[in-house]
Design a protein around this motif. Structure first.
Motif, mmCIF file in Angstrom:
data_model
loop_
_atom_site.group_PDB
_atom_site.id
_atom_site.type_symbol
_atom_site.label_atom_id
_atom_site.label_comp_id
_atom_site.label_asym_id
_atom_site.label_seq_id
_atom_site.Cartn_x
_atom_site.Cartn_y
_atom_site.Cartn_z
ATOM 1 N N THR A 37 85.640 47.626 -12.916
ATOM 2 C CA THR A 37 86.319 46.529 -13.031
ATOM 3 C C THR A 37 85.542 45.328 -12.282
ATOM 4 O O THR A 37 85.541 44.142 -12.332
ATOM 5 C CB THR A 37 87.726 46.485 -13.178
ATOM 6 O OG1 THR A 37 88.427 47.403 -14.000
ATOM 7 C CG2 THR A 37 88.409 45.034 -13.306
ATOM 8 N N ASP A 38 85.679 45.481 -11.039
ATOM 9 C CA ASP A 38 84.976 44.794 -10.011
ATOM 10 C C ASP A 38 83.717 44.391 -10.282
ATOM 11 O O ASP A 38 83.276 43.275 -9.918
ATOM 12 C CB ASP A 38 85.053 45.405 -8.558
ATOM 13 C CG ASP A 38 86.588 45.534 -8.086
ATOM 14 O OD1 ASP A 38 87.301 44.796 -8.681
ATOM 15 O OD2 ASP A 38 86.744 46.390 -7.183
ATOM 16 N N ILE A 39 82.832 45.518 -10.789
ATOM 17 C CA ILE A 39 81.430 45.188 -11.197
ATOM 18 C C ILE A 39 81.347 44.295 -12.248
ATOM 19 O O ILE A 39 80.536 43.166 -12.175
ATOM 20 C CB ILE A 39 80.593 46.634 -11.678
ATOM 21 C CG1 ILE A 39 80.593 47.301 -10.392
ATOM 22 C CG2 ILE A 39 79.272 46.145 -12.225
ATOM 23 C CD1 ILE A 39 80.141 48.829 -10.901
ATOM 24 N N LEU A 40 82.387 44.245 -13.359
ATOM 25 C CA LEU A 40 82.222 43.410 -14.460
ATOM 26 C C LEU A 40 82.722 41.907 -13.846
ATOM 27 O O LEU A 40 81.753 40.840 -14.438
ATOM 28 C CB LEU A 40 82.855 43.800 -15.569
ATOM 29 C CG LEU A 40 82.601 45.153 -16.012
ATOM 30 C CD1 LEU A 40 83.592 45.527 -17.168
ATOM 31 C CD2 LEU A 40 81.160 45.014 -16.566
ATOM 32 N N ASP A 41 83.651 41.842 -13.187
ATOM 33 C CA ASP A 41 84.180 40.732 -12.495
ATOM 34 C C ASP A 41 83.079 39.978 -11.705
ATOM 35 O O ASP A 41 82.737 38.417 -11.651
ATOM 36 C CB ASP A 41 85.356 40.799 -11.581
ATOM 37 C CG ASP A 41 86.532 41.118 -12.603
ATOM 38 O OD1 ASP A 41 86.527 41.026 -13.751
ATOM 39 O OD2 ASP A 41 87.601 41.692 -11.711
ATOM 40 N N LYS A 42 82.461 40.569 -10.853
ATOM 41 C CA LYS A 42 81.342 39.907 -10.231
ATOM 42 C C LYS A 42 80.086 39.475 -11.154
ATOM 43 O O LYS A 42 79.618 38.562 -10.535
ATOM 44 C CB LYS A 42 80.961 41.142 -9.107
ATOM 45 C CG LYS A 42 79.811 40.537 -8.087
ATOM 46 C CD LYS A 42 79.436 41.488 -7.059
ATOM 47 C CE LYS A 42 78.505 40.785 -5.922
ATOM 48 N NZ LYS A 42 78.179 41.915 -4.832
ATOM 49 N N GLY A 43 79.822 40.170 -12.175
ATOM 50 C CA GLY A 43 78.830 39.859 -12.871
ATOM 51 C C GLY A 43 78.988 38.462 -13.614
ATOM 52 O O GLY A 43 78.278 37.805 -13.908
ATOM 53 N N ASP A 44 80.467 38.518 -14.105
ATOM 54 C CA ASP A 44 80.722 37.133 -14.457
ATOM 55 C C ASP A 44 80.839 35.855 -13.650
ATOM 56 O O ASP A 44 80.732 34.859 -14.121
ATOM 57 C CB ASP A 44 82.195 37.354 -15.191
ATOM 58 C CG ASP A 44 82.607 38.159 -16.207
ATOM 59 O OD1 ASP A 44 81.285 38.402 -17.058
ATOM 60 O OD2 ASP A 44 83.730 38.862 -16.526
#
Length: 410
Positions: A196-203
């Motif tokens: 989830t943190d990876i996806l948030d950082k990607g956004d």
């Protein structure tokens, strides 16, 4: 003696030795700190150039050189792709893609990338580009396999991590066997939180951008090498020992009792003559008990292994079987990957060739990385491939490892 893990920090590198009954079976060497660990990194990247004639794309990940994304590793980006889908259908120049390093940069070659992301924990691996829940083939008990699948499916439904086409997939690792439900659930929850943190950082960022990097060498050694039958984990160095204890307390508390500190002044890798084994693994020639030998030579294109009988009159089959056992030891230890061609001693009986094929398959059954083995040719050659997930032993060893402490070479 059983299974042991030995860890030492020397010359700015972490050495993790996997030892079974006093014999070195695997060795991981990498620079200290997760900042220096390439494999496992996840990037939000931009496709720089698609090259149809290579069936690959060069991808800007923001490092010194572009990464290499082959068609097979890119097909995950298309839900309806098959094994023949070309690279130009998977990605286009300028596309933004999420990729992971699955082979480190080597010399002037950039890292090899995959779009088939995997995020490992101690007991489970999240595979967001897949949908299946599966269990390591090393876990053979049917009841245990069913327990793990049912638990993982229940936790997956609760976590609700979306993948490419529905809920993301999970793989239960060998280490999950016999572990209670609470620990498995915590591991899956931790991995889901990282994703989830990876996806948030990607956004929140534009490509190219590093979104995630794997653990450092000490923590990864504990996560990946400790087995249910591990008797002890001995660590040289105060800082490394404290780091290992801290990691176990947080992630795998049942293993904390295994952690021991090496004695002051002890050269840990002199145990079981590990340093001697490493030294021999740098030599192309490896002697066999019968008096024959194998020669292992690696080039940019492939690794060749030649089996020789010398002047001994033992049957060719017996020497070839000895060679199979030694090859299965040497290839993981030397971290050999890519295409491997083994030239066996000629045998007149076709059935003997089948025995060699079966023996080779059995010898690599438990290899930690994927291996594919072909049939013996009419010329007595077997070709095989082994996933290259790290640099070779020769390239991994830091400069001066075997230098005499007084400044003179041994």
């Amino acid at each position: 003696m059983g299974h042991e893990v030995l860890m030492s920090v020397e010359l700015g590198h972490v050495f993790v030795a996997n030892v079974n009954d006093g014999k070195l079976i695997d060795l991981r060497i990498e620079p200290v700190g997760s900042d220096n660990q390439d494999v496992g990194r996840i990037y939000l990247a931009k496709v720089a150039r698609v090259v149809p004639r290579l069936q690959a794309a060069f991808v800007n990940i923001g490092e010194n050189s572009d990464g290499f994304l082959g068609a097979r590793e890119a097909r995950t980006l298309l839900i309806d792709a098959d094994r023949d889908t070309p690279i130009e259908d998977c990605v286009h120049d300028g596309d933004t893609v999420l990729v992971q390093v699955n082979r480190p940069a080597d010399g002037d070659k950039g890292p090899q990338l995959t779009a088939d992301i995997s995020l490992p924990g101690r007991y489970a691996v999240l595979t967001p580009c897949r949908t299946k829940v599966s269990v390591s083939r090393s876990i053979e008990d049917d009841k245990e396999r069913q327990r793990l699948i049912e638990l993982a499916e229940t936790v997956r439904d609760r976590l609700g991590i979306e993948g490419m086409d529905g809920l993301a997939g999970w793989v239960l690792r060998t280490a999950a066997e016999g572990v209670d439900n609470e620990l498995l659930e915590k591991d899956m929850e931790m991995i889901a939180g990282i994703w989830t943190d990876i996806l948030d950082k990607g956004d929140d960022n534009d490509p190219p951008c590093l979104l995630h990097q794997d653990l450092g060498g000490i923590e990864r050694g504990l996560r990946d090498f400790i087995r249910p039958d591990t008797a002890s984990v001995t660590i040289q160095g105060d800082a490394a020992f404290r780091m290992a204890r801290s990691y176990c307390q947080k992630v795998m508390p049942q293993a904390e009792a295994l952690i021991k500190q090496g004695e002051s002044g002890e050269i840990l890798f002199d145990r079981y003559d590990i340093n001697g084994t490493i030294d021999k693994a740098l030599n192309p020639r490896v002697d066999l008990p019968s008096g024959g030998w194998i020669t292992i030579e690696t080039t940019e294109a492939m690794t060749t292994i030649d089996v020789n009988s010398g002047s001994h009159s033992d049957p060719a089959l017996a020497i070839n079987l000895e060679a199979v056992a030694e090859i299965a030891n040497q290839i993981p230890l030397r971290a050999v990957g890519g295409l491997i061609a083994i030239d066996f001693i000629d045998m007149s009986d076709e059935a003997d060739g089948k025995k060699i094929e079966e023996s080779l398959l059995a010898a690599f059954k438990d290899d930690r990385v994927p291996v594919r083995i072909g049939q013996m040719s009419n010329f007595g050659v077997i070709e095989m491939t082994r996933k290259r997930d790290r640099l070779s032993l020769l390239k991994s060893l830091p400069t001066g490892y075997f230098d005499d402490p007084d400044g003179e070479d041994d």
